[in-house]
Design a protein around this motif. Sequence first.
Motif, PDB file in Angstrom:
ATOM      1  N   LEU A 133       0.849  -1.190   0.000  1.00 16.15           N
ATOM      2  CA  LEU A 133       0.000   0.000   0.000  1.00 16.15           C
ATOM      3  C   LEU A 133       0.883   1.238   0.000  1.00 16.15           C
ATOM      4  O   LEU A 133       1.630   1.482   0.945  1.00 16.15           O
ATOM      5  CB  LEU A 133      -0.898   0.009   1.239  1.00 16.15           C
ATOM      6  CG  LEU A 133      -1.779   1.236   1.414  1.00 16.15           C
ATOM      7  CD1 LEU A 133      -2.913   1.219   0.402  1.00 16.15           C
ATOM      8  CD2 LEU A 133      -2.323   1.316   2.815  1.00 16.15           C
ATOM      9  N   GLN A 134       0.825   2.009  -1.084  1.00 16.12           N
ATOM     10  CA  GLN A 134       1.649   3.205  -1.206  1.00 16.12           C
ATOM     11  C   GLN A 134       0.848   4.306  -1.861  1.00 16.12           C
ATOM     12  O   GLN A 134      -0.053   4.048  -2.655  1.00 16.12           O
ATOM     13  CB  GLN A 134       2.917   2.911  -2.014  1.00 16.12           C
ATOM     14  CG  GLN A 134       3.843   1.899  -1.358  1.00 16.12           C
ATOM     15  CD  GLN A 134       5.067   1.609  -2.195  1.00 16.12           C
ATOM     16  OE1 GLN A 134       5.086   1.865  -3.394  1.00 16.12           O
ATOM     17  NE2 GLN A 134       6.100   1.075  -1.575  1.00 16.12           N
ATOM     18  N   ALA A 135       1.177   5.531  -1.550  1.00  9.08           N
ATOM     19  CA  ALA A 135       0.495   6.686  -2.130  1.00  9.08           C
ATOM     20  C   ALA A 135       1.506   7.586  -2.816  1.00  9.08           C
ATOM     21  O   ALA A 135       2.611   7.779  -2.333  1.00  9.08           O
ATOM     22  CB  ALA A 135      -0.237   7.480  -1.046  1.00  9.08           C
ATOM     23  N   VAL A 136       1.114   8.138  -3.952  1.00 10.79           N
ATOM     24  CA  VAL A 136       1.977   9.055  -4.691  1.00 10.79           C
ATOM     25  C   VAL A 136       1.825  10.457  -4.117  1.00 10.79           C
ATOM     26  O   VAL A 136       0.748  11.032  -4.128  1.00 10.79           O
ATOM     27  CB  VAL A 136       1.615   9.058  -6.183  1.00 10.79           C
ATOM     28  CG1 VAL A 136       2.304  10.219  -6.892  1.00 10.79           C
ATOM     29  CG2 VAL A 136       2.030   7.764  -6.825  1.00 10.79           C
ATOM     30  N   TYR A 137       2.889  10.987  -3.573  1.00 12.00           N
ATOM     31  CA  TYR A 137       2.908  12.368  -3.123  1.00 12.00           C
ATOM     32  C   TYR A 137       4.367  12.776  -2.991  1.00 12.00           C
ATOM     33  O   TYR A 137       5.228  11.975  -2.656  1.00 12.00           O
ATOM     34  CB  TYR A 137       2.180  12.537  -1.781  1.00 12.00           C
ATOM     35  CG  TYR A 137       2.771  11.746  -0.640  1.00 12.00           C
ATOM     36  CD1 TYR A 137       3.683  12.322   0.236  1.00 12.00           C
ATOM     37  CD2 TYR A 137       2.430  10.412  -0.444  1.00 12.00           C
ATOM     38  CE1 TYR A 137       4.234  11.595   1.277  1.00 12.00           C
ATOM     39  CE2 TYR A 137       2.971   9.678   0.594  1.00 12.00           C
ATOM     40  CZ  TYR A 137       3.863  10.276   1.456  1.00 12.00           C
ATOM     41  OH  TYR A 137       4.415   9.550   2.483  1.00 12.00           O
ATOM     42  N   ASN A 138       4.637  14.012  -3.285  1.00 12.49           N
ATOM     43  CA  ASN A 138       5.997  14.530  -3.191  1.00 12.49           C
ATOM     44  C   ASN A 138       5.951  15.876  -2.484  1.00 12.49           C
ATOM     45  O   ASN A 138       5.646  16.901  -3.095  1.00 12.49           O
ATOM     46  CB  ASN A 138       6.618  14.674  -4.577  1.00 12.49           C
ATOM     47  CG  ASN A 138       8.103  15.007  -4.503  1.00 12.49           C
ATOM     48  OD1 ASN A 138       8.632  15.319  -3.433  1.00 12.49           O
ATOM     49  ND2 ASN A 138       8.786  14.945  -5.632  1.00 12.49           N
ATOM     50  N   PRO A 139       6.222  15.906  -1.186  1.00 17.50           N
ATOM     51  CA  PRO A 139       6.159  17.179  -0.461  1.00 17.50           C
ATOM     52  C   PRO A 139       7.095  18.240  -1.015  1.00 17.50           C
ATOM     53  O   PRO A 139       6.814  19.433  -0.867  1.00 17.50           O
ATOM     54  CB  PRO A 139       6.567  16.769   0.961  1.00 17.50           C
ATOM     55  CG  PRO A 139       6.309  15.302   1.042  1.00 17.50           C
ATOM     56  CD  PRO A 139       6.571  14.772  -0.327  1.00 17.50           C
ATOM     57  N   GLU A 140       8.178  17.829  -1.649  1.00 16.11           N
ATOM     58  CA  GLU A 140       9.138  18.800  -2.172  1.00 16.11           C
ATOM     59  C   GLU A 140       8.557  19.628  -3.314  1.00 16.11           C
ATOM     60  O   GLU A 140       9.080  20.701  -3.619  1.00 16.11           O
ATOM     61  CB  GLU A 140      10.404  18.082  -2.633  1.00 16.11           C
ATOM     62  CG  GLU A 140      11.157  17.389  -1.496  1.00 16.11           C
ATOM     63  CD  GLU A 140      12.405  16.700  -1.986  1.00 16.11           C
ATOM     64  OE1 GLU A 140      12.632  16.710  -3.222  1.00 16.11           O
ATOM     65  OE2 GLU A 140      13.145  16.149  -1.156  1.00 16.11           O
ATOM     66  N   LEU A 141       7.496  19.141  -3.956  1.00 14.07           N
ATOM     67  CA  LEU A 141       6.857  19.881  -5.032  1.00 14.07           C
ATOM     68  C   LEU A 141       5.808  20.861  -4.521  1.00 14.07           C
ATOM     69  O   LEU A 141       5.268  21.638  -5.313  1.00 14.07           O
ATOM     70  CB  LEU A 141       6.224  18.915  -6.031  1.00 14.07           C
ATOM     71  CG  LEU A 141       7.189  17.978  -6.771  1.00 14.07           C
ATOM     72  CD1 LEU A 141       6.437  17.111  -7.759  1.00 14.07           C
ATOM     73  CD2 LEU A 141       8.279  18.771  -7.482  1.00 14.07           C
ATOM     74  N   CYS A 142       5.492  20.802  -3.251  1.00 15.22           N
ATOM     75  CA  CYS A 142       4.540  21.752  -2.670  1.00 15.22           C
ATOM     76  C   CYS A 142       5.263  23.068  -2.369  1.00 15.22           C
ATOM     77  O   CYS A 142       6.261  23.081  -1.644  1.00 15.22           O
ATOM     78  CB  CYS A 142       3.930  21.184  -1.395  1.00 15.22           C
ATOM     79  SG  CYS A 142       2.935  19.693  -1.651  1.00 15.22           S
ATOM     80  N   PRO A 143       4.793  24.179  -2.903  1.00 14.13           N
ATOM     81  CA  PRO A 143       5.513  25.447  -2.745  1.00 14.13           C
ATOM     82  C   PRO A 143       5.409  26.048  -1.348  1.00 14.13           C
ATOM     83  O   PRO A 143       6.214  26.910  -0.997  1.00 14.13           O
ATOM     84  CB  PRO A 143       4.844  26.363  -3.777  1.00 14.13           C
ATOM     85  CG  PRO A 143       3.466  25.808  -3.920  1.00 14.13           C
ATOM     86  CD  PRO A 143       3.580  24.325  -3.734  1.00 14.13           C
ATOM     87  N   ASN A 144       4.434  25.612  -0.547  1.00 12.11           N
ATOM     88  CA  ASN A 144       4.223  26.211   0.762  1.00 12.11           C
ATOM     89  C   ASN A 144       4.616  25.228   1.863  1.00 12.11           C
ATOM     90  O   ASN A 144       4.184  24.072   1.857  1.00 12.11           O
ATOM     91  CB  ASN A 144       2.753  26.614   0.935  1.00 12.11           C
ATOM     92  CG  ASN A 144       2.271  27.482  -0.213  1.00 12.11           C
ATOM     93  OD1 ASN A 144       2.898  28.485  -0.540  1.00 12.11           O
ATOM     94  ND2 ASN A 144       1.167  27.086  -0.827  1.00 12.11           N
ATOM     95  N   VAL A 145       5.431  25.693   2.797  1.00 11.82           N
ATOM     96  CA  VAL A 145       5.916  24.846   3.888  1.00 11.82           C
ATOM     97  C   VAL A 145       5.833  25.624   5.197  1.00 11.82           C
ATOM     98  O   VAL A 145       6.342  26.740   5.306  1.00 11.82           O
ATOM     99  CB  VAL A 145       7.369  24.378   3.657  1.00 11.82           C
ATOM    100  CG1 VAL A 145       7.834  23.502   4.818  1.00 11.82           C
ATOM    101  CG2 VAL A 145       7.503  23.635   2.336  1.00 11.82           C
ATOM    102  N   LEU A 146       5.169  25.007   6.172  1.00 14.78           N
ATOM    103  CA  LEU A 146       5.140  25.528   7.532  1.00 14.78           C
ATOM    104  C   LEU A 146       5.695  24.452   8.451  1.00 14.78           C
ATOM    105  O   LEU A 146       5.333  23.284   8.334  1.00 14.78           O
ATOM    106  CB  LEU A 146       3.712  25.889   7.967  1.00 14.78           C
ATOM    107  CG  LEU A 146       2.962  26.914   7.110  1.00 14.78           C
ATOM    108  CD1 LEU A 146       1.545  27.081   7.637  1.00 14.78           C
ATOM    109  CD2 LEU A 146       3.686  28.237   7.096  1.00 14.78           C
ATOM    110  N   ARG A 147       6.562  24.849   9.368  1.00 13.24           N
ATOM    111  CA  ARG A 147       7.157  23.893  10.302  1.00 13.24           C
ATOM    112  C   ARG A 147       7.126  24.488  11.702  1.00 13.24           C
ATOM    113  O   ARG A 147       7.586  25.608  11.915  1.00 13.24           O
ATOM    114  CB  ARG A 147       8.591  23.555   9.895  1.00 13.24           C
ATOM    115  CG  ARG A 147       9.227  22.410  10.682  1.00 13.24           C
ATOM    116  CD  ARG A 147      10.505  21.957   9.984  1.00 13.24           C
ATOM    117  NE  ARG A 147      11.159  20.876  10.697  1.00 13.24           N
ATOM    118  CZ  ARG A 147      12.140  21.050  11.564  1.00 13.24           C
ATOM    119  NH1 ARG A 147      12.580  22.276  11.820  1.00 13.24           N
ATOM    120  NH2 ARG A 147      12.689  20.022  12.165  1.00 13.24           N
ATOM    121  N   ALA A 148       6.546  23.718  12.624  1.00 14.98           N
ATOM    122  CA  ALA A 148       6.377  24.236  13.976  1.00 14.98           C
ATOM    123  C   ALA A 148       6.480  23.106  14.975  1.00 14.98           C
ATOM    124  O   ALA A 148       6.339  21.922  14.626  1.00 14.98           O
ATOM    125  CB  ALA A 148       5.025  24.943  14.114  1.00 14.98           C
TER     126      ALA A 148
END
Length: 374
Positions: A133-148
Amino acid sequence: MVAGVKCVVTGTNIKVLGRAVHSLSRIGEELYFEPLDDGLFLRSVNSSRSAYACFTLTPLFFCTYEVTGGTCQCKIYMKSVLSVFRSLASLEKTVEKCVIRLNTASSRLVIQLFCKYGVTKTHNLSYQECESLQAVYNPELCPNVLRAQARLLSDAVVHFPVTLAEVTLSASPCGKVTLRNYVEEETDPGKAMLTELSLSREEFLDYQLQELREITFCLREFRGLLAFADSSGLPISIHFDSAGCPVVFAVDDTVLEAHFVLATLSDADPAAQSQDRRPCLPNDEDDFLGDDLDYMIAMETTLAGPPSPPRSPTFSRPVPTPEERDVTSGSDEEEEEEIPGTPPNKKFRSLFFGSVIKNSGGMKQEVLAEDSDG
């Protein structure tokens, strides 16, 4: 050669493993168990394929980690696994060692808890073999990043009712993040309770935003990840694009990684929906790994980040334990469709984005039943 695996967990990692199982139980009714040479993968997905979660436990997480005879993917009823790790307080106080064995010859997943005073609890769980079971997603292609820090986000959502279904996150380039409860359009304003909370840019460890963005996602699954990250003292990274595109919540450490991928509510503005609907996918061609009706888009990526500074003193209250609530269903078509059991204007875009299932030969499978008209 018979495939099998043996994992030995000791110390505080036993409770970490239990918390991971509790977080996955917020997602789906089945736990996908996949031991590989580079670590143990624990995954789950909800029935509408609008929420997916994966925990990766590296070999360094275990005292002993042995995989023999190749791969042996399987899925187990979530409540069966949850019963083993039900009492987290008891795990920390009484359990000294946890041994997990899987042997395809016996078709059983054996979990043994070695407790104080020589007490051993053995759980024999039946499983069903399945595809990965795997899902296709690449967080590096998302232009918006919030880290807290997880504590910051936990103390923020504590102000919302435990029965709240969805929450809306709004972020602007000027450095303001707003969390508010999602209210249906047809709800009487005089009867609706509105809760809104704002956080400044200085509260976040990382703040990358190109333009004003607003996304709405299910709060129940997010609270499951918050409970895990807060107890582990790990920060949470939020990767997102526009409304209707999946939002990726990530927690990473030297010995484990956790990714939660949640569908977001589609934007009611047609102009906004005309944007690229797959900014978080790594390529234009979607590959699937079939598991009868239990399948997801294939491949995931991992995240890494620098050490986190002390948490913000903005809040001080803990996170309450949310009550059980059904997860909002999602659509599995690229075009927006109304979801049964939800108000007409509530449309969640699933993680599929109009892709198709392929068999090993690369041919499309025969459609046995057309989609319902809703």
